[in-house]
Scaffold this motif. Sequence first.
Motif, mmCIF file in Angstrom:
data_model
loop_
_atom_site.group_PDB
_atom_site.id
_atom_site.type_symbol
_atom_site.label_atom_id
_atom_site.label_comp_id
_atom_site.label_asym_id
_atom_site.label_seq_id
_atom_site.Cartn_x
_atom_site.Cartn_y
_atom_site.Cartn_z
ATOM 1 N N GLY A 142 0.780 -1.236 0.000
ATOM 2 C CA GLY A 142 0.000 0.000 0.000
ATOM 3 C C GLY A 142 0.807 1.279 0.000
ATOM 4 O O GLY A 142 0.254 2.371 0.172
ATOM 5 N N PHE A 143 2.126 1.172 -0.201
ATOM 6 C CA PHE A 143 2.961 2.366 -0.289
ATOM 7 C C PHE A 143 2.923 2.917 -1.720
ATOM 8 O O PHE A 143 2.705 2.181 -2.674
ATOM 9 N N ILE A 144 3.175 4.202 -1.841
ATOM 10 C CA ILE A 144 3.284 4.861 -3.140
ATOM 11 C C ILE A 144 4.714 5.342 -3.308
ATOM 12 O O ILE A 144 5.266 6.008 -2.426
ATOM 13 N N CYS A 145 5.332 4.980 -4.412
ATOM 14 C CA CYS A 145 6.691 5.457 -4.700
ATOM 15 C C CYS A 145 6.553 6.848 -5.309
ATOM 16 O O CYS A 145 6.548 7.018 -6.518
ATOM 17 N N TYR A 146 6.447 7.866 -4.433
ATOM 18 C CA TYR A 146 6.188 9.210 -4.932
ATOM 19 C C TYR A 146 7.467 9.923 -5.353
ATOM 20 O O TYR A 146 7.415 10.972 -6.001
ATOM 21 N N GLU A 147 8.597 9.383 -4.979
ATOM 22 C CA GLU A 147 9.918 9.818 -5.461
ATOM 23 C C GLU A 147 10.790 8.581 -5.433
ATOM 24 O O GLU A 147 10.583 7.698 -4.610
ATOM 25 N N ILE A 148 11.738 8.473 -6.334
ATOM 26 C CA ILE A 148 12.459 7.219 -6.526
ATOM 27 C C ILE A 148 12.918 6.583 -5.224
ATOM 28 O O ILE A 148 12.828 5.370 -5.036
ATOM 29 N N SER A 149 13.390 7.385 -4.287
ATOM 30 C CA SER A 149 13.934 6.844 -3.043
ATOM 31 C C SER A 149 12.955 6.929 -1.876
ATOM 32 O O SER A 149 13.324 6.585 -0.753
#
Length: 388
Positions: free
Chosen positions: A239-246
């Motif tokens: 359920g996480f969102i990779c909103y920035e690469i790291s």
Amino acid sequence: MNTENSAPFGGGGGLYIHIPLCKQACHYCDFHFSTSLGKKEAMIAALKRELELRKGEFANENVETIYFGGGTPSVLELGEIHDLVSTVYKHYKVADTPEITLEANPDDLSLQKIQALAKSPINRLSIGIQSFFDTDLKLMNRAHSANEASESLKNAVRHFDNISIDLIYGMPDMTLDRWKKNIEKALSYGVPHISSYALTIEPKTALANFVDKGLIRPASDELAQEHFHLLYETLLQEGFICYEISNFGKPGYFSQNNSAYWQQKKYVGIGPSAHSFDGIRRGWNIGNNTKYIKALEKGELPMETETLSTKDKYNEYVMTGLRTIWGVDVTRIQKEYGEKFKDYLLMQSKKFREEGLLVLEEKVLSTTKKGKFLADGIAADLFMINLS
């Protein structure tokens, strides 16, 4: 709170306060810091003075975020943190519910300190776990043990809702299985945000010296990429969102401070080596604790600035945009930088779109899942080198 596609915060800006003090030097770190705590009192006085001198930079805006970075801000006593936050409130207009983050190391987070921090203005912790394995921690020369990492998190989640942890992948001798166990351990605490970076061998660090002497062998780029994709797939399933690469956050838990950097919002950096940005100029403070303190004692700002050219602004927007879910808005490129920049971006990105590394949807250029790990290299090929 943030949703997947919302801007990080309103029309205000952020304050970054750099605490350039550490108990010991991590082998991989090339940030500005000192392991001598003898001048801590003088440093805090200088930070307060800089905050006062620069209050005019936020004359017409609210401070939306306050971020204590470092170095190791958790070496500060609670009274010292209160003192700095009170200085901000004294000289700046602060939003009703600002995000106030403290970077902390596990060895500083005793149960008593966590309980005290929970009663302080700090409402977000960023904990430098890096690894749950002592083998990795010793190689990095971290000040904490794997057991301290676990204990700090066990206590922190009882007192804080908004917690981020740092993990490092691409470590020498880190198998895919060990990296998987690191991720699973992190998830077991239910934290809503994870920042994870590939280990890089920075020049003039102890780690670089070890590599030069053949004492350790860095992980291959291929293995580091495998680590990233395992992290990406696992966290998205949770359920996480990779909103920035790291950076991976649950909805509502994106770092407002960091999102401001990537979306080119205004921020003021306080402390030695801290950087600032107002949309037109970049500034950076001197990276020397003694000179920084002496300058502020005389009421001087030890800071240099540069005005960004149109080319600089375009390149920075491309670099930061491709790292995030917000991507690079082609319409904005045309409006703010001109037709030539828009045409150049579309021309240079064509091969990456054909290779399935970039996608252009609704006039927004962004990386695909396949292209995420390669975003920095792709961005470099989209930079405008000259205007002829």
